[in-house]
Design an enzyme around this catalytic site. Structure first.
Site, PDB file in Angstrom:
ATOM      1  N   TYR A  57       8.209  -0.586   0.276  1.00 46.76           N
ATOM      2  CA  TYR A  57       9.196  -1.677   0.319  1.00 46.76           C
ATOM      3  C   TYR A  57       9.450  -2.136   1.754  1.00 46.76           C
ATOM      4  CZ  TYR A  57      10.279  -0.093  -4.444  1.00 46.76           C
ATOM      5  OH  TYR A  57      10.204   0.294  -5.763  1.00 46.76           O
ATOM      6  N   HIS A  90       4.740   7.335  -5.986  1.00 47.57           N
ATOM      7  CA  HIS A  90       5.051   5.967  -6.438  1.00 47.57           C
ATOM      8  C   HIS A  90       4.190   5.553  -7.639  1.00 47.57           C
ATOM      9  CE1 HIS A  90       6.644   1.877  -4.795  1.00 47.57           C
ATOM     10  NE2 HIS A  90       6.532   1.834  -6.106  1.00 47.57           N
TER      11      HIS A  90
END
Ligand SMILES: NC(=O)C1=CN([C@@H]2O[C@H](COP(=O)(O)OP(=O)(O)OC[C@H]3O[C@@H](n4cnc5c(N)ncnc54)[C@H](OP(=O)(O)O)[C@@H]3O)[C@@H](O)[C@H]2O)C=CC1
Ligand SMILES: O=C(O)C(=O)[C@@H](O)[C@H](O)C(=O)CO
Length: 277
Positions: free
Chosen positions: A51, A109
């Site tokens: 991110y 992730h």
């Protein structure tokens, strides 16, 4: 300030029933948005190396008046860092960018099965948990087979599996598997990234019965299914709306009506095929 209830993870951690997504919240505005979420009562913050905003999340945590040990920061190992040594280095990088000496929950992730290094990646997370650098260890976007494989190989079942979950994709089978194995479900994109979900008739009807907004009806549906949604919002007003969902209860018929919107994944997020570096 709102109080968000907690449930115990299998490792004993008191885990909020609703958290805050931070994807796309960056820069000074991002820090302000994350600080406002903390002020409103959010205690679980979700970020990831990918991110690009771990610094902003760390700044918000450090600048907040809420004591560090009342906040749970989640980050995630990206695909390019899979492998034992690589993962340990990846977590070092996250700690540095966050400016924290501990990460409360660290996830893989995406499994990136074609690379096939998620078992060693999880082994590294377990070693860091045992050293006290990580609080809890979990995964994201894992299937039942992948969860069993890491548990068999390491002796540790991931405490959390963060997956795509919203009324268009309720994940009934995976949730049942999680319940059987003591894994907490977390819902990513719990509002289906807004889309047309919030204008669905069935959701308007349920919301009207309880005098709440469609968003609140959807988020209450998540918490009553036993999953922790992590809605993202840049606005303090919508952050408050999203967290204020614990003083009404949907009945079984309403839960089923919302789940009847099921139609499948909305994005290209099949864990068997999606590769995220
Ligand atoms: N593990 C993984 O692979 C993934 C993890 N995630 C995590 O999940 C989090 C949440 O998912 P995300 O994709 O952001 O999508 P969400 O389902 O949380 O939806 C976010 C969108 O909904 C809007 N919104 C939020 N609250 C309201 C409201 N009350 N009324 C109307 N609109 C609203 C936001 O706009 P606004 O900001 O203007 O309010 C934004 O456009 C991410 O931030 C990230 O942390 C997401 C995808 C994949
Ligand atoms: O936001 C995330 O955490 C993601 O992993 C997304 O980029 C996700 O990969 C996606 O949008 C899948 O379609």
């Amino acid at each position: 300030m709102l109080t968000i209830p907690t449930v115990p993870l299998a490792d004993g951690t008191a885990f909020p029933e609703l958290g805050f997504g931070t994807y796309k919240l960056d820069g000074d505005e991002g820090v302000a948005a994350i600080r406002s979420a903390i002020d409103i009562g959010y205690r679980l913050l979700d970020t990831a190396v990918n991110y690009g905003n771990e610094e902003e999340v760390g700044r918000a945590v450090r600048e907040s008046d809420v004591p560090r040990d009342e906040l749970l920061v989640t980050s995630k190992v990206p695909g390019r860092d899979h492998g034992f040594d690589e993962t340990r280095r990846s977590v070092d990088g996250s700690l540095e960018r966050l400016g924290l000496d501990r990460i409360d929950l660290h996830l893989i992730h995406w499994p990136n099965p074609s690379v096939d290094r998620y078992v060693d990646t999880f082994r590294a997370l377990v070693s860091l948990r045992d050293e006290g650098v990580l609080g809890s260890v979990g995964v994201s976007n894992f299937t039942e087979e992948m969860l069993l494989r890491v548990a068999d190989a390491t002796g540790v079942m991931p405490a959390v599996n963060q997956v795509e979950l919203h009324p268009y994709f309720p994940q009934a089978n995976l949730r049942a598997f999680h319940a059987e194995h003591g894994i907490r479900t977390e819902s990513w994109s719990p509002l289906a990234r807004r889309s047309e979900l919030l204008t669905e008739r069935v959701i308007a009807d349920v919301a009207g019965t309880h005098d709440v907004t469609p968003t609140q009806a959807v988020l209450r549906w998540h918490t009553q299914l036993g999953s922790t949604p992590i809605p993202k919002s840049s606005s303090a007003e919508r952050q408050r709306e999203n967290a204020d969902v614990f003083d009404f209860t949907l009945d079984e018929t309403e839960l089923r009506a919302i789940s009847s919107l099921a139609r499948g994944r909305l994005w290209d997020g099949d864990p068997e095929r999606h590769e995220e570096m």
